[in-house]
Design a protein around this motif. Structure first.
Motif, PDB file in Angstrom:
ATOM      1  N   ALA A 262       0.829  -1.206   0.000  1.00 60.99           N
ATOM      2  CA  ALA A 262       0.000   0.000   0.000  1.00 60.99           C
ATOM      3  C   ALA A 262       0.861   1.254   0.000  1.00 60.99           C
ATOM      4  O   ALA A 262       0.568   2.226  -0.711  1.00 60.99           O
ATOM      5  N   LEU A 263       1.919   1.253   0.793  1.00 60.14           N
ATOM      6  CA  LEU A 263       2.812   2.412   0.800  1.00 60.14           C
ATOM      7  C   LEU A 263       3.393   2.654  -0.587  1.00 60.14           C
ATOM      8  O   LEU A 263       3.464   3.795  -1.057  1.00 60.14           O
ATOM      9  N   ALA A 264       3.825   1.594  -1.234  1.00 52.51           N
ATOM     10  CA  ALA A 264       4.455   1.738  -2.541  1.00 52.51           C
ATOM     11  C   ALA A 264       3.450   2.145  -3.618  1.00 52.51           C
ATOM     12  O   ALA A 264       3.719   3.060  -4.415  1.00 52.51           O
ATOM     13  N   GLU A 265       2.297   1.493  -3.634  1.00 53.10           N
ATOM     14  CA  GLU A 265       1.359   1.688  -4.732  1.00 53.10           C
ATOM     15  C   GLU A 265       0.429   2.878  -4.520  1.00 53.10           C
ATOM     16  O   GLU A 265       0.088   3.576  -5.492  1.00 53.10           O
ATOM     17  N   GLU A 266       0.003   3.106  -3.288  1.00 56.44           N
ATOM     18  CA  GLU A 266      -0.962   4.171  -3.022  1.00 56.44           C
ATOM     19  C   GLU A 266      -0.305   5.494  -2.639  1.00 56.44           C
ATOM     20  O   GLU A 266      -0.847   6.568  -2.938  1.00 56.44           O
ATOM     21  N   PHE A 267       0.856   5.417  -1.991  1.00 59.39           N
ATOM     22  CA  PHE A 267       1.493   6.624  -1.470  1.00 59.39           C
ATOM     23  C   PHE A 267       2.820   6.962  -2.148  1.00 59.39           C
ATOM     24  O   PHE A 267       3.375   8.028  -1.896  1.00 59.39           O
ATOM     25  N   GLY A 268       3.335   6.067  -2.981  1.00 63.85           N
ATOM     26  CA  GLY A 268       4.605   6.336  -3.638  1.00 63.85           C
ATOM     27  C   GLY A 268       5.782   6.340  -2.694  1.00 63.85           C
ATOM     28  O   GLY A 268       6.753   7.071  -2.901  1.00 63.85           O
ATOM     29  N   ILE A 269       5.731   5.499  -1.658  1.00 66.99           N
ATOM     30  CA  ILE A 269       6.763   5.468  -0.626  1.00 66.99           C
ATOM     31  C   ILE A 269       7.380   4.083  -0.567  1.00 66.99           C
ATOM     32  O   ILE A 269       6.668   3.068  -0.504  1.00 66.99           O
ATOM     33  N   ASP A 270       8.699   4.026  -0.580  1.00 69.12           N
ATOM     34  CA  ASP A 270       9.420   2.781  -0.356  1.00 69.12           C
ATOM     35  C   ASP A 270       9.819   2.724   1.117  1.00 69.12           C
ATOM     36  O   ASP A 270      10.666   3.515   1.567  1.00 69.12           O
ATOM     37  N   ALA A 271       9.198   1.825   1.874  1.00 70.25           N
ATOM     38  CA  ALA A 271       9.516   1.699   3.299  1.00 70.25           C
ATOM     39  C   ALA A 271      10.948   1.212   3.466  1.00 70.25           C
ATOM     40  O   ALA A 271      11.414   0.359   2.720  1.00 70.25           O
ATOM     41  N   PRO A 272      11.680   1.762   4.454  1.00 68.78           N
ATOM     42  CA  PRO A 272      13.063   1.324   4.680  1.00 68.78           C
ATOM     43  C   PRO A 272      13.147  -0.170   4.967  1.00 68.78           C
ATOM     44  O   PRO A 272      12.271  -0.744   5.619  1.00 68.78           O
ATOM     45  N   GLU A 273      14.216  -0.781   4.476  1.00 64.68           N
ATOM     46  CA  GLU A 273      14.445  -2.190   4.749  1.00 64.68           C
ATOM     47  C   GLU A 273      14.625  -2.412   6.252  1.00 64.68           C
ATOM     48  O   GLU A 273      15.265  -1.627   6.941  1.00 64.68           O
ATOM     49  N   GLY A 274      14.033  -3.478   6.767  1.00 64.26           N
ATOM     50  CA  GLY A 274      14.174  -3.814   8.175  1.00 64.26           C
ATOM     51  C   GLY A 274      13.174  -3.140   9.087  1.00 64.26           C
ATOM     52  O   GLY A 274      13.108  -3.470  10.277  1.00 64.26           O
ATOM     53  N   LEU A 275      12.391  -2.186   8.563  1.00 62.35           N
ATOM     54  CA  LEU A 275      11.405  -1.502   9.396  1.00 62.35           C
ATOM     55  C   LEU A 275      10.132  -2.333   9.478  1.00 62.35           C
ATOM     56  O   LEU A 275       9.574  -2.736   8.458  1.00 62.35           O
ATOM     57  N   THR A 276       9.670  -2.596  10.700  1.00 64.87           N
ATOM     58  CA  THR A 276       8.393  -3.276  10.912  1.00 64.87           C
ATOM     59  C   THR A 276       7.297  -2.223  10.963  1.00 64.87           C
ATOM     60  O   THR A 276       7.309  -1.354  11.848  1.00 64.87           O
ATOM     61  N   LEU A 277       6.352  -2.294  10.053  1.00 67.01           N
ATOM     62  CA  LEU A 277       5.291  -1.294   9.984  1.00 67.01           C
ATOM     63  C   LEU A 277       4.168  -1.575  10.969  1.00 67.01           C
ATOM     64  O   LEU A 277       3.695  -0.668  11.664  1.00 67.01           O
TER      65      LEU A 277
END
Length: 279
Positions: A262-277
């Protein structure tokens, strides 16, 4: 904000390229309104650094790298408004940094500390200062700056706002930004025009990002604005509010993989590797 002769020249071309602004560069009200709206629609609001346990850098070079050149990240109020202030100053706008109490949903204003960064923008030849803000992560946020005038309704890109005075204990008038929602005027944040300095936000930023009781340190809070809708990820809830008729749709994300998608497709955000959302 800064009068230092040694400060590096702000790259307006890169910033305008990031936000898609191809309009004028005169320090006037039309440019101020257009640039704020373009910024809001281009760069998402997000708290992923704080969620990962660290305060994001407010150094301008770091903000340019993350929010402008990186293109797949956003930030929260201190990041957005520090970047916006630098852009406005490069245009010839005088900027005063303000700190507000977020009073949305509060019974008493005094119960909320000053933790939100906003801007007071003064334009050459215009006697009215403007409240400008690209970092308020809420549906009641300003889409365009509004003059610092009490008891006057403003229409900003489809939203309705006004500024009113509230009782205060200090020597300066207390201003309250209100948004018209659900048939009523709702207080968003309260502030005075007392100037704050970048060093003040280093402390506030660290506290908000690292205090274990801070909501920004406990769950993802991400929003994106488009011409058609307002998108919000709050924890595992994805909410879309349509601009035209206010229709709201909500769905629960079932897990970490879906949240990252959802972050990538809806918000254009790549979550940092290793981060638990989702925790």
């Amino acid at each position: 904000m800064s009068d230092s002769a040694s400060a590096p020249r702000f790259d307006l071309d890169a910033y305008f390229g990031r936000i898609g602004w191809a309009g004028g560069r005169r320090p006037d009200a039309a440019t101020l309104r257009g640039v704020q709206l373009a910024h809001l629609r281009a760069i998402p609001f997000e708290n992923l650094d704080a969620l990962g346990g660290r305060a994001p850098s407010l150094d301008l070079a770091d903000l340019m790298a993350k929010l402008v050149h990186g293109r797949r990240r956003g930030g929260y109020c201190y990041e957005h408004n520090t970047l916006f202030a630098a852009a406005l100053e490069a245009l010839g706008v005088r900027v005063t940094l303000l700190t507000a109490r977020v009073v949305l949903g509060a019974d008493r204003f005094a119960d909320r500390p000053r933790t939100h960064m906003a801007l007071l923008a003064e334009l050459p030849g215009d006697p009215r200062p403007y409240l400008a803000d690209v970092g308020f992560g809420a549906l009641g946020s300003l889409l365009e700056p509004v003059p610092l005038i009490a008891d006057t309704e403003f229409h900003d890109a489809g939203r309705r706002h006004r500024l009113v005075h509230a009782p205060g204990r200090g020597p300066l008038e207390t201003w309250v930004l209100q948004a018209h929602r659900a048939g009523d005027w709702q207080a968003q944040y309260a502030f005075t025009v007392e100037p704050f300095e970048p060093s003040d936000y280093e402390v506030i930023n660290w506290h908000v990002a690292t205090n274990p009781r801070s909501p920004f340190a406990r769950r993802p809070y991400v929003q994106r604005l488009t011409p058609d809708a307002h998108l919000l990820l709050d924890g595992d809830r994805l909410t879309v509010t349509r601009t035209d008729d206010g229709t709201v749709t909500e769905r629960k994300l079932p897990g970490e993989t879906e949240a990252r998608r959802a972050l990538a497709e809806e918000f254009g955000i790549d979550a940092p590797e290793g981060l638990t959302l989702l925790r």
